[in-house]
Enzyme design. Structure first.
Site, short mmCIF file in Angstrom:
data_model
loop_
_atom_site.label_atom_id
_atom_site.label_comp_id
_atom_site.label_asym_id
_atom_site.label_seq_id
_atom_site.Cartn_x
_atom_site.Cartn_y
_atom_site.Cartn_z
N GLU A 1 0.88 -1.17 0.07
CA GLU A 1 -0.01 -0.21 -0.19
C GLU A 1 0.77 1.20 -0.08
OE1 GLU A 1 -3.41 0.13 -0.42
OE2 GLU A 1 -3.46 -2.33 0.09
N CYS B 1 -2.08 8.78 3.05
CA CYS B 1 -1.89 8.48 1.68
C CYS B 1 -2.81 8.68 1.01
CB CYS B 1 -1.62 6.84 1.66
SG CYS B 1 -2.61 5.78 2.47
#
Ligand code: ADP
Length: 467
Positions: free
Chosen positions: A241, A275
């Site tokens: 990720e 993120c």
């Protein structure tokens, strides 16, 4: 503060070295943290390997019972953990509290999922079954922006599906994780979960270790690529990720007063260090001035202070390196766009940056092309939908994105064309433990959460039975 320990083979263990953890709001040392050496890392992997066969044999229900007990014990200490999280990470206490509620929810909801056997074929002559087996020892490597929730996703997925774990938090935010390891140790057999802490030096040893079966990593794209390379020798399984440069596309029918605060919150959450934060905003030219003014007003009004103080909306950057990076980016942006709010750095030893709004900036500026990971938001103008979709997709990243409109069908037509793992319409950052999330392009490989996320912690094991 009670001392912190590593967790190796069911023992809370001192590090072979120590390191100081700094409170980013004060720049002062918050606590001394144990630091593992290579031998301790190897011991942790060996313990996880030894614990694996017995853990893998347990039923989902048995493993779930232990994970739920951990969740309950964590819930009982929620305030203590939230406060420690604010001190080491910097985020405002209300955000830290939310992260702790999220952590408990992930432990419970994600461990409620189960991968049962599937019958793929059942005819007169044969039956084909898919059975899923755990992989072995999973390395869980996490960053410093959401230390608790990201750890929970990784360890819950790995543990409930029958794997054992060696977790390694980020070097600047290990404290909440190590305290949590104490709770886990009271509820899990020795070796099932091990946790070490490092000074950013043990990652490569862990990811290339031959007894690690899978790496579950959240962090930067650059580090993700290094990890991918380190897995080649043993063909380790991998979930990555990574970074994002998510665009928010505001359609020309959006209501400025109600949408602007949501854009601002989506960009400035955790001082922009998320993120999936909104990293670029595209507004139709007919509403450009209005949106810029409203975002600047919100930025000017925001309370930037120590996250432990009541009323703080935006805390410091998490660490000096990130603070310096974002400052450099802001300074560079001065000649490339117009800063209409922020662009200043409050005095003091903490890593504070005022929320910064930049308009009239070119798509080629670094602030637009790269992931800023800080409280700086470029606002760009567009004319046609096709043009804005092309610009939103013109990035190597593909993590998330948002579309804002009074007409959700119109927004859906745009959302379908955004090249990313997740898109939200008229909302942001909704994530459910039972819904998968992952990145497109260079934002990641594989998914986390949901049954798909669990499946990535297992080997698909096909059994043919002749009748
Ligand atoms: P940042 O650059 O923001 O610190 P990283 O992606 O480098 O973010 O860090 C995320 C996590 O990855 C941290 O726990 C860090 O210690 C770890 N890490 C850093 N470099 C490596 C590496 N080469 N291999 C494995 N893990 C690493």
């Amino acid at each position: 503060m009670e001392p912190f320990h590593l967790l190796i083979d069911g023992q809370m263990t001192p590090g072979s070295m120590t390191m100081d953890i700094v409170n980013p709001a004060t720049g002062k040392v918050l606590a001394e943290c144990p630091r593992a050496d290579a031998q301790q890392l190897n011991d942790a992997v060996a313990a996880a390997k030894r614990a694996f066969p017995a853990w893998a044999k347990l039923t989902y229900a048995a493993r779930r019972t232990m994970i739920h007990a951990i969740a309950d014990a964590l819930a009982a200490r929620l305030e203590e953990f939230a406060s420690l999280l604010t001190s080491e990470q910097g985020k405002p206490l209300h955000e830290a509290t939310k992260e702790m509620y999220g952590s408990v929810a992930i432990l419970k909801m994600l461990s409620n999922l189960e991968l049962e056997d599937e019958v793929l074929k059942d005819t007169k002559t044969e039956k084909v079954i898919r059975h899923r087996t755990p992989l072995g020892v999973v390395a869980a490597i996490t960053p410093w922006n959401n230390p608790m929730t990201l750890l929970m996703v990784k360890i819950t997925s790995a543990l409930v599906s029958g794997n054992t774990v060696v977790a390694k938090p980020a070097p600047t935010t290990p404290l909440t994780n190590l305290r949590f390891a104490e709770i886990c140790n009271a509820h899990l057999p020795p070796g099932v979960l091990n946790m070490i802490a490092d000074a950013n030096d043990l990652g490569p040893l862990l990811t290339s270790h031959l007894d690690i079966a899978k790496i579950s990593f959240t962090g930067s794209t650059i580090t993700g690529k290094k990890i991918l390379q380190s897995t080649a020798d043993s063909l380790k399984r991998l979930t990555l990720e990574l970074g994002g440069n998510d665009a928010a596309i505001v359609l020309d029918d959006a209501d400025v007063k109600s949408v602007a605060p949501k854009l601002f919150a989506g960009a400035m959450l955790n001082a922009g260090q998320v993120c999936l934060a909104i990293k670029r905003v595209y507004v139709h030219e007919s509403q450009y001035d209005e949106f810029c003014d409203e975002l600047a007003r919100l930025a000017d009004a925001a309370i930037v202070d120590d996250g432990a103080k009541q009323g703080t909306q935006i805390g410091p950057l998490q660490n000096k390196m990130q603070y310096d990076k974002v400052r450099t980016l802001i300074e560079e942006t001065r000649s490339q766009g117009t800063i209409i709010a922020g662009g200043t750095y409050p005095d003091g030893a903490g890593y504070f940056i005022r929320p910064t709004i930049v308009r009239d900036i070119d798509d080629n500026a670094r602030l637009v092309r790269e992931e800023q990971f800080g409280p700086v938001l470029p606002v760009l103008s567009y004319t046609t939908i096709d043009d804005v979709i092309e610009r939103a997709n013109a990035t190597e990243y593909g993590l998330g994105g948002t579309v804002w409109s009074a007409d959700s069908d119109r927004a859906l037509a745009v959302a379908r064309q955004i090249d990313s793992g997740t898109v939200w319409i008229n909302t942001h950052m909704m994530l459910h433990p039972d819904v998968p999330a992952g990145g497109a392009k260079q934002s990641g490989m594989g998914v986390e959460l949901g049954r798909e996320g669990l499946a990535e912690h297992t080997q698909s094991h096909i059994i043919y039975v002749l009748k």
